[in-house]
Design a protein around this motif. Structure first.
Motif, PDB file in Angstrom:
ATOM      1  N   ARG A 105     -37.515  -4.302   0.106  1.00 25.14           N
ATOM      2  CA  ARG A 105     -37.173  -4.744  -1.247  1.00 25.14           C
ATOM      3  C   ARG A 105     -37.894  -6.030  -1.635  1.00 25.14           C
ATOM      4  NH1 ARG A 105     -31.578  -3.619   0.301  1.00 25.14           N
ATOM      5  NH2 ARG A 105     -31.237  -5.882   0.448  1.00 25.14           N
ATOM      6  N   ASP A 106     -38.125  -6.885  -0.641  1.00 25.64           N
ATOM      7  CA  ASP A 106     -38.697  -8.196  -0.934  1.00 25.64           C
ATOM      8  C   ASP A 106     -39.525  -8.640   0.263  1.00 25.64           C
ATOM      9  OD1 ASP A 106     -39.331 -10.783  -1.600  1.00 25.64           O
ATOM     10  OD2 ASP A 106     -37.268 -11.492  -1.790  1.00 25.64           O
ATOM     11  N   SER A 107     -40.829  -8.439   0.194  1.00 22.61           N
ATOM     12  CA  SER A 107     -41.703  -8.725   1.332  1.00 22.61           C
ATOM     13  C   SER A 107     -41.724 -10.209   1.689  1.00 22.61           C
ATOM     14  CB  SER A 107     -43.121  -8.248   1.042  1.00 22.61           C
ATOM     15  OG  SER A 107     -43.656  -8.914  -0.100  1.00 22.61           O
ATOM     16  N   SER A 108     -41.335 -11.078   0.748  1.00 28.26           N
ATOM     17  CA  SER A 108     -41.315 -12.510   1.050  1.00 28.26           C
ATOM     18  C   SER A 108     -40.255 -12.859   2.084  1.00 28.26           C
ATOM     19  CB  SER A 108     -41.078 -13.328  -0.228  1.00 28.26           C
ATOM     20  OG  SER A 108     -39.739 -13.170  -0.693  1.00 28.26           O
ATOM     21  N   GLN A 109     -39.339 -11.929   2.348  1.00 28.65           N
ATOM     22  CA  GLN A 109     -38.284 -12.165   3.333  1.00 28.65           C
ATOM     23  C   GLN A 109     -38.711 -11.846   4.758  1.00 28.65           C
ATOM     24  OE1 GLN A 109     -34.898 -13.322   2.758  1.00 28.65           O
ATOM     25  NE2 GLN A 109     -36.105 -14.022   1.016  1.00 28.65           N
ATOM     26  N   GLU A 110     -39.905 -11.258   4.925  1.00 30.71           N
ATOM     27  CA  GLU A 110     -40.301 -10.797   6.257  1.00 30.71           C
ATOM     28  C   GLU A 110     -40.352 -11.946   7.261  1.00 30.71           C
ATOM     29  OE1 GLU A 110     -43.350  -7.535   8.080  1.00 30.71           O
ATOM     30  OE2 GLU A 110     -44.157  -8.877   6.542  1.00 30.71           O
ATOM     31  N   VAL A 111     -41.057 -13.006   6.943  1.00 27.97           N
ATOM     32  CA  VAL A 111     -41.166 -14.126   7.888  1.00 27.97           C
ATOM     33  C   VAL A 111     -39.816 -14.788   8.139  1.00 27.97           C
ATOM     34  CG1 VAL A 111     -42.149 -16.421   8.253  1.00 27.97           C
ATOM     35  CG2 VAL A 111     -43.605 -14.542   7.489  1.00 27.97           C
ATOM     36  N   PRO A 112     -39.036 -15.130   7.094  1.00 28.87           N
ATOM     37  CA  PRO A 112     -37.726 -15.745   7.368  1.00 28.87           C
ATOM     38  C   PRO A 112     -36.802 -14.884   8.226  1.00 28.87           C
ATOM     39  CG  PRO A 112     -38.315 -16.045   5.059  1.00 28.87           C
ATOM     40  CD  PRO A 112     -39.332 -15.122   5.647  1.00 28.87           C
ATOM     41  N   LEU A 113     -36.827 -13.568   8.024  1.00 28.72           N
ATOM     42  CA  LEU A 113     -35.965 -12.703   8.828  1.00 28.72           C
ATOM     43  C   LEU A 113     -36.409 -12.670  10.283  1.00 28.72           C
ATOM     44  CD1 LEU A 113     -34.717 -11.953   6.116  1.00 28.72           C
ATOM     45  CD2 LEU A 113     -34.748  -9.556   6.833  1.00 28.72           C
ATOM     46  N   TYR A 114     -37.707 -12.588  10.508  1.00 25.91           N
ATOM     47  CA  TYR A 114     -38.186 -12.585  11.888  1.00 25.91           C
ATOM     48  C   TYR A 114     -37.968 -13.946  12.551  1.00 25.91           C
ATOM     49  CZ  TYR A 114     -39.901  -7.846  12.013  1.00 25.91           C
ATOM     50  OH  TYR A 114     -39.957  -6.474  12.031  1.00 25.91           O
ATOM     51  N   GLU A 115     -38.035 -15.000  11.775  1.00 28.93           N
ATOM     52  CA  GLU A 115     -37.709 -16.318  12.330  1.00 28.93           C
ATOM     53  C   GLU A 115     -36.249 -16.376  12.751  1.00 28.93           C
ATOM     54  OE1 GLU A 115     -40.888 -19.238   9.989  1.00 28.93           O
ATOM     55  OE2 GLU A 115     -38.856 -18.974   9.205  1.00 28.93           O
ATOM     56  N   ALA A 116     -35.354 -15.853  11.909  1.00 20.23           N
ATOM     57  CA  ALA A 116     -33.930 -15.863  12.246  1.00 20.23           C
ATOM     58  C   ALA A 116     -33.656 -15.032  13.489  1.00 20.23           C
ATOM     59  CB  ALA A 116     -33.109 -15.348  11.059  1.00 20.23           C
ATOM     60  N   ALA A 117     -34.298 -13.867  13.596  1.00 20.56           N
ATOM     61  CA  ALA A 117     -34.094 -13.002  14.758  1.00 20.56           C
ATOM     62  C   ALA A 117     -34.644 -13.651  16.025  1.00 20.56           C
ATOM     63  CB  ALA A 117     -34.763 -11.647  14.525  1.00 20.56           C
ATOM     64  N   THR A 118     -35.779 -14.336  15.914  1.00 23.67           N
ATOM     65  CA  THR A 118     -36.352 -15.033  17.060  1.00 23.67           C
ATOM     66  C   THR A 118     -35.470 -16.206  17.474  1.00 23.67           C
ATOM     67  OG1 THR A 118     -38.598 -14.406  16.386  1.00 23.67           O
ATOM     68  CG2 THR A 118     -38.388 -16.282  17.898  1.00 23.67           C
ATOM     69  N   ASP A 119     -34.954 -16.924  16.500  1.00 21.29           N
ATOM     70  CA  ASP A 119     -34.083 -18.063  16.814  1.00 21.29           C
ATOM     71  C   ASP A 119     -32.804 -17.623  17.513  1.00 21.29           C
ATOM     72  OD1 ASP A 119     -35.969 -19.704  15.677  1.00 21.29           O
ATOM     73  OD2 ASP A 119     -34.874 -20.017  13.800  1.00 21.29           O
ATOM     74  N   LEU A 120     -32.305 -16.431  17.176  1.00 16.86           N
ATOM     75  CA  LEU A 120     -31.129 -15.929  17.876  1.00 16.86           C
ATOM     76  C   LEU A 120     -31.458 -15.700  19.353  1.00 16.86           C
ATOM     77  CD1 LEU A 120     -28.528 -13.376  16.627  1.00 16.86           C
ATOM     78  CD2 LEU A 120     -29.437 -13.193  18.931  1.00 16.86           C
ATOM     79  N   LEU A 121     -32.656 -15.178  19.635  1.00 19.20           N
ATOM     80  CA  LEU A 121     -33.052 -14.974  21.030  1.00 19.20           C
ATOM     81  C   LEU A 121     -33.211 -16.307  21.750  1.00 19.20           C
ATOM     82  CD1 LEU A 121     -35.618 -12.036  20.718  1.00 19.20           C
ATOM     83  CD2 LEU A 121     -33.172 -11.940  21.252  1.00 19.20           C
ATOM     84  N   VAL A 122     -33.673 -17.320  21.045  1.00 26.05           N
ATOM     85  CA  VAL A 122     -33.736 -18.656  21.634  1.00 26.05           C
ATOM     86  C   VAL A 122     -32.321 -19.113  22.014  1.00 26.05           C
ATOM     87  CG1 VAL A 122     -34.232 -21.091  21.168  1.00 26.05           C
ATOM     88  CG2 VAL A 122     -35.843 -19.319  20.416  1.00 26.05           C
TER      89      VAL A 122
END
Length: 335
Positions: A105-122
């Protein structure tokens, strides 16, 4: 009405959701089924999980893991009602906002979402391990690649793959012993964009909704990052993959070379296993839709084989694994 249908209706009658409308939700590769329930009076929703014990399913580990993750402040679904003996759960509805849909729906969200998912793994690195989890060490990781030979290679070639399988497991076990030593964390295993939900009204790590975690184990922290970034269902741009690996290393202080090496080696392990699982799902269960994903899996394997740590077995795999050509995939249709 089927027996499972009657049992589900009886379960819902005990939960106060007997008058709810029911609509099927997309399932996964298991025998589990899901339905969204909608209460016509309140507008509230919930999800019914049907995990048939007769088909080898169980809800016990899902319940344990959900409660453990929620105790750490993560957004696993709340367990609203349960009948473990019959294989039913009523769980919190975390919405339909899968990462894949939000990004579409909104390609501008791709980086923020992957950052959030990566931060959860951290964050998982500092969270307590749940008792009783199996370990994904070098030996079991190597052994679990057997399915690539038993179902993918054998299914295409028709050959007895026992000797080549055992030889590979022995050699790959050595590679794993050399490359995935270090801290062990809880790994969720199926951590990718179609199992993650975006919950922007929540804060911090709780913004990432978790769906598929019942097979969690203890292992190397690179495993879930491979699952997230070498996603076979959607192409994660290389720039985002590299950026998230950099982010993880920076935030955790992991040794750069060791972590990137483990990432590549675990990429081979995970994707070999997926080749075998998808071949088995098609051959034995008629789920041929997974064959369409084989090319993506293959590309990840071939790329990870280029890492120097894989030099001792790369040529063996390139010679042994048939490519997922249309002709070869046709051989993986139900027997």
């Amino acid at each position: 009405m089927s027996n499972r249908g009657a049992l589900a209706t009886a379960f819902l009658a005990e939960t106060g959701w007997s008058n709810a409308s029911r609509a099927p939700l997309a399932g996964d590769a298991s025998a589990r089924r899901y339905e969204r329930l909608s209460d016509p009076e309140t507008g509230q929703t919930a999800v019914l999980m049907d995990a048939p014990p007769a088909q080898g399913e169980t809800v016990h580990r899902f319940v344990e893991m959900a409660r453990h993750l929620r105790a750490q402040g993560l957004s696993a679904p709340e367990i609203l009602a349960e009948d473990p003996a019959q294989g039913f759960l009523l769980i919190e509805d975390l919405s339909d906002d899968l990462f894949t849909r939000v990004i579409a729906r909104d390609s501008s969200q791709e980086v923020p979402l992957y950052e959030a998912a990566t931060d959860l793994l951290v964050a998982l690195r500092d969270m307590p391990l749940m008792a009783g989890l199996d370990s994904y060490g070098p030996a079991p990781l190597a052994e679990k690649t057997d399915i690539a030979f038993d179902h993918y290679v054998s299914g295409i070639t028709g050959a007895d793959t026992t000797e080549m399988r055992d030889r590979f497991i022995d050699r790959f076990g050595g590679v794993l012993h050399r490359t995935i030593q270090g801290p062990k964390v809880m790994i969720l295993r199926d951590y990718h964009a179609e199992n993650l939900l975006w919950l922007p009204d929540r804060a911090g790590m709780a913004r990432v909704g978790l769906l598929d975690f019942q097979d969690a184990v203890v292992g190397h922290p690179a495993y879930d990052l491979v699952s997230l970034l070498q996603d076979i269902r959607r192409d994660v741009p290389a720039r985002i993959e590299m950026r998230m690996i950099d982010r993880f290393i920076t935030e955790t202080g992991a040794d750069d070379h060791e972590f990137r090496t483990a990432y590549a080696v675990l990429g081979v392990q995970r994707n070999l296993r997926i080749l075998g699982v998808f071949a088995r799902l098609s051959r034995e269960m008629g789920k041929t839709r997974y064959l369409a994903l084989m090319a993506a899996v293959w590309r990840h394997v071939m790329r990870d084989l280029e890492h120097p740590a894989m030099a001792s077995i790369a040529d063996f795999l390139r010679e042994t694994l048939p490519p997922p050509s249309p002709e070869n995939l046709a051989r993986l249709h139900p027997r």
